[in-house]
Write an enzyme that holds these catalytic residues in place. Structure first.
Site, PDB file in Angstrom:
ATOM      1  N   GLU A   1    -109.217 -26.127  23.097  1.00 44.06           N
ATOM      2  CA  GLU A   1    -108.426 -26.784  24.146  1.00 44.06           C
ATOM      3  C   GLU A   1    -109.087 -28.118  24.481  1.00 44.06           C
ATOM      4  OE1 GLU A   1    -108.041 -24.143  27.487  1.00 44.06           O
ATOM      5  OE2 GLU A   1    -106.673 -22.812  26.416  1.00 44.06           O
TER       6      GLU A   1
ATOM      7  N   LYS B   1     -80.024 -42.946  -0.244  1.00 47.79           N
ATOM      8  CA  LYS B   1     -80.918 -41.783  -0.194  1.00 47.79           C
ATOM      9  C   LYS B   1     -80.146 -40.565   0.284  1.00 47.79           C
ATOM     10  CE  LYS B   1     -84.121 -41.002   3.269  1.00 47.79           C
ATOM     11  NZ  LYS B   1     -85.358 -41.255   4.048  1.00 47.79           N
TER      12      LYS B   1
ATOM     13  N   ASP C   1     -89.746 -49.466   5.932  1.00 44.45           N
ATOM     14  CA  ASP C   1     -89.290 -48.222   6.564  1.00 44.45           C
ATOM     15  C   ASP C   1     -90.021 -48.065   7.894  1.00 44.45           C
ATOM     16  OD1 ASP C   1     -87.793 -45.941   6.820  1.00 44.45           O
ATOM     17  OD2 ASP C   1     -88.632 -44.909   5.086  1.00 44.45           O
TER      18      ASP C   1
ATOM     19  N   SER D   1     -94.382 -40.642   5.739  1.00 43.44           N
ATOM     20  CA  SER D   1     -94.968 -39.346   6.059  1.00 43.44           C
ATOM     21  C   SER D   1     -95.612 -38.770   4.798  1.00 43.44           C
ATOM     22  CB  SER D   1     -93.878 -38.426   6.638  1.00 43.44           C
ATOM     23  OG  SER D   1     -94.426 -37.182   6.982  1.00 43.44           O
ATOM     24  N   THR D   2     -94.844 -38.066   3.987  1.00 40.74           N
ATOM     25  CA  THR D   2     -95.409 -37.539   2.734  1.00 40.74           C
ATOM     26  C   THR D   2     -95.458 -38.609   1.638  1.00 40.74           C
ATOM     27  OG1 THR D   2     -93.250 -36.901   1.869  1.00 40.74           O
ATOM     28  CG2 THR D   2     -94.413 -35.273   3.224  1.00 40.74           C
ATOM     29  N   GLY D   3     -94.770 -39.710   1.868  1.00 40.31           N
ATOM     30  CA  GLY D   3     -94.721 -40.778   0.871  1.00 40.31           C
ATOM     31  C   GLY D   3     -93.625 -40.573  -0.163  1.00 40.31           C
TER      32      GLY D   3
END
Ligand code: R5P
Length: 297
Positions: free
Chosen positions: A36, A193, A220, A224-226
């Site tokens: 935490e 896309k 873009d 993220s993941t590419g």
């Protein structure tokens, strides 16, 4: 005005405070053994009666960073801040801005509702996935500032404009390509896309634009993941582009994104400091500082 840097500010708080010439304080942060977050603001009484800016980005681990943001907002409210301005350079969960499938939450609504309820007066974010989502914030005002001016300065100085074509990886991002291209006086277009909502697989259909013999700059909001950019790069090179550059605001670069971009022969990636990454060469501090001046004055 006081600018507070949260544990996930990526030092943007310092850059913003320096531009504005105002007090900057950092929150003390550690993790309890069970993971935490523990936070503490020394000399916390200085927030009393002040316009308090809290800078905390929501890059991974986004849930932890979000909780820390809520804790900080509640803290400065308890100690009598006059106005609370939350600067969230990267707003996580913004891509889930509707129910793509029945039974899903509208995650961005939940995030923005929570910030309103906990006591944020004004929210500033950078290149939110969909500007319409800001309607879910119920405080005094929510603003999306764009990194395009600072990205375009960097591109002009470091990539050069000769024979450069700006491409959006999909039609939804076309406005971004248009805005960047118009600042730099360049041509622009988009690639088509398709994302399968069940498998998550991204496909790019062949497009009509000729990239043959051109240098291409793909822009873009998020990497993220590419996967999206790697496909766009490969497609552009396959169609005859001589080089592919990539500009984005938020370089999350999860999993093996860096490797994917390398394998897709991307020559250079340019990103901002909304998220820490090896490519975050451009600071969004000037555009955030400008917006803060407009809110507080
Ligand atoms: C999607 O709509 C966004 O604008 C980005 O294109 C997307 O988030 C990139 O994700 P990835 O890098 O995983 O393909």
């Amino acid at each position: 005005m006081i600018v507070i840097g949260g544990p996930a500010s990526n030092n943007l708080d310092e850059r913003i405070a320096k531009i504005l010439g105002v007090t900057n304080i950092k929150v003390y942060h550690k993790l309890f053994p069970d993971n935490e977050s523990y936070l503490r603001l020394e000399n916390v009484d200085i927030v009393k009666g002040e316009d308090v800016v809290i800078v905390q980005s929501l890059y991974p681990p986004q849930d932890k960073h979000f909780i820390e943001l809520l804790l900080l907002i509640d803290l400065v409210r308890d100690y009598g801040a006059k106005t609370v301005i939350s600067v969230v350079p990267y707003l996580a969960y913004a891509r889930q801005d509707k129910r793509f499938l029945e039974g899903e939450p509208i995650s961005v609504k939940t995030i923005l509702k929570s910030l309103s309820v906990i006591g944020v007066d004004y929210l500033i974010t950078v290149d939110i996935h969909n500007r319409d989502s800001l309607k879910y914030f119920k405080g005094k005002g929510a603003y999306d500032v764009t990194a395009i001016p600072v990205l375009s300065n960097y591109i002009r100085e470091n990539i050069g404009l000769e024979n450069l074509l700006v491409l959006a990886p999909d039609k939804g991002a076309l406005w971004r390509a248009r805005e960047l291209a118009s600042r730099l006086n360049l041509e622009y277009d988009y690639l088509e896309k398709f994302r399968d909502r069940y498998t998550g697989e991204v496909k790019i259909k062949p497009k009509s634009i000729s990239v043959k013999g051109r240098r291409v700059l793909i822009i873009d909001d998020i990497i993220s993941t590419g996967g999206t950019i790697a496909l766009a790069s490969r497609e552009s090179l396959y169609q005859g582009a001589t080089e592919v550059y990539v500009a984005c605001t938020h370089a999350l670069l999860v999993d093996s994104a860096v490797e994917k971009l390398r394998k897709a022969n991307v020559s250079k990636v340019i990103a901002t400091d909304t998220v820490p990454s090896p490519y975050s060469a451009v600071s969004v501090a000037p555009v955030i500082a400008e917006k803060l001046r407009g809110i507080v004055n």
